[in-house]
Design a protein around this motif. Structure first.
Motif, PDB file in Angstrom:
ATOM      1  N   THR A 170       7.647  -9.382 -37.937  1.00  0.00           N
ATOM      2  CA  THR A 170       8.415  -8.319 -37.273  1.00  0.00           C
ATOM      3  C   THR A 170       7.888  -8.010 -35.875  1.00  0.00           C
ATOM      4  O   THR A 170       8.649  -7.577 -35.001  1.00  0.00           O
ATOM      5  CB  THR A 170       8.389  -7.035 -38.123  1.00  0.00           C
ATOM      6  OG1 THR A 170       7.033  -6.712 -38.453  1.00  0.00           O
ATOM      7  CG2 THR A 170       9.209  -7.199 -39.380  1.00  0.00           C
ATOM      8  N   SER A 275      16.693  -5.262 -35.309  1.00  0.00           N
ATOM      9  CA  SER A 275      16.961  -5.377 -36.751  1.00  0.00           C
ATOM     10  C   SER A 275      17.170  -6.840 -37.134  1.00  0.00           C
ATOM     11  O   SER A 275      17.453  -7.689 -36.282  1.00  0.00           O
ATOM     12  CB  SER A 275      18.214  -4.577 -37.116  1.00  0.00           C
ATOM     13  OG  SER A 275      19.373  -5.201 -36.571  1.00  0.00           O
ATOM     14  N   GLU A 278      20.470  -8.292 -36.110  1.00  0.00           N
ATOM     15  CA  GLU A 278      20.594  -8.603 -34.687  1.00  0.00           C
ATOM     16  C   GLU A 278      19.999  -9.969 -34.344  1.00  0.00           C
ATOM     17  O   GLU A 278      20.455 -10.627 -33.409  1.00  0.00           O
ATOM     18  CB  GLU A 278      19.898  -7.525 -33.846  1.00  0.00           C
ATOM     19  CG  GLU A 278      20.619  -6.197 -33.803  1.00  0.00           C
ATOM     20  CD  GLU A 278      19.854  -5.177 -32.991  1.00  0.00           C
ATOM     21  OE1 GLU A 278      20.294  -4.872 -31.863  1.00  0.00           O
ATOM     22  OE2 GLU A 278      18.812  -4.692 -33.471  1.00  0.00           O
TER      23      GLU A 278
END
Length: 315
Positions: A170, A275, A278
């Motif tokens: 992430t 996200s 996306e």
């Protein structure tokens, strides 16, 4: 403008003609196909020029003998790989028609002549090609592309694999503060100045981009999306864009290796973590490219391991 790079295995086939059986000094063979001294010297010059450019140095035969030896070995190995690729296309019945080459030449001419009326001729002079050798080069490029597609067909990445990658990485999807950027790029400063004058007189930026810009983004009114410090645009372009406030346009054209740019800044976006939805498509594309490259390089290594290769440079 973004720089684009491909792994060395994916670009070496574009750089020289294929293996030849020229009546010249032979310095190597690949499954009986000759590598000539001329081919080797041409390839070494490309490798050496690239090294010197990337490292901002001029190699000295005495002081840099080890580096030169390494680059010479690299040049020979790339010629070997190139020969193997050509042989594999023949073995697999992969061909390229003259009409395909005609189209590739036509597209290249259109691209360079859109920048300058003598752009294509200047390209030939700069690269050392004549039209015959260029056609051979473009044919090799097409052959390589078809072999790559054949070897990597069937490789896929699904949404679950992409999600797993996203969850483990992430931090890679933290987007710094960014600004939306549009641009118009043309071939000469005179053209850019004329467009700046038109913009000051009230002409629409997006419409001028559609009519005049050399970038594929012209169809989108010059819109390049978001730009930030991490963006992989050439420094001259990125630095000029980041200095702009929302709604501002560069007062003077910005010169880069791609031409002369007029840059317009849109709205800024605060830093945030993107996200999964996306970035899902982007992850899938990148993971698939990675898998395809691994498979193709493994394929080439296996072909090389089974080949009969002679290096007569030291004999």
């Amino acid at each position: 403008m973004k720089r684009r790079f491909l792994p060395i295995m994916l670009v070496l086939v574009f750089l020289l003609s294929g293996c030849q059986s020229a009546e010249e000094t032979v310095i190597g063979e690949v499954n009986g196909e000759k590598i000539t001294k001329k081919q080797f010297e041409e390839r070494y010059n490309i490798v050496k020029t690239s090294y010197e450019s990337n490292h901002q140095v001029t190699l000295d035969k005495k002081k840099d003998s080890e580096v030169i030896k390494s680059l010479q070995d690299q040049a020979f190995d790339e010629l070997v790989i190139q020969c193997l690729i050509v042989q594999e296309t023949e073995k697999n019945g992969i061909t390229v028609s003259e009409s395909e080459v005609d189209t590739a030449v036509s597209n290249l001419k259109e691209y360079y002549e859109k920048q300058d009326k003598d752009g294509f001729e200047n390209f030939l002079k700069k690269t050392g090609y004549d039209e015959k050798s260029l056609r051979e080069e473009l044919k090799n490029e097409k052959l390589f592309s078809k072999l790559y597609q054949q070897v990597t067909s069937g490789i896929t990445v699904d949404k679950s694999q992409a999600k797993e990658f996203y969850d483990k990485n992430t931090d890679k999807f933290v987007q710094p503060e960014s600004i939306q950027v549009s641009h118009i790029v043309v071939g000469t400063e005179e053209e850019a100045q004329d467009l700046l004058k038109q913009l000051k007189e009230g002409e629409d930026f997006a419409e001028l981009a559609r009519q005049h810009s050399l970038c594929p983004s012209a169809s989108e009114g010059g819109n390049l999306g978001l730009l930030n410090e991490k963006s992989s645009y050439v420094s001259e372009f990125k630095n000029a864009a980041l200095l702009l406030k929302a709604g501002e346009i560069t007062l003077q054209p910005v010169k880069t290796e791609f031409g002369y740019h007029i840059i317009k800044a849109g709205q800024k976006e605060p830093a945030r973590t993107l996200s999964f939805e996306e970035v899902k498509d982007q992850i899938i594309i990148e993971l698939q490219k990675e898998k395809e490259t691994q498979v193709f390089l493994q394929y080439i290594q296996e072909v090389k391991g089974a080949a009969t290769i002679e290096d007569n440079r030291k004999k």
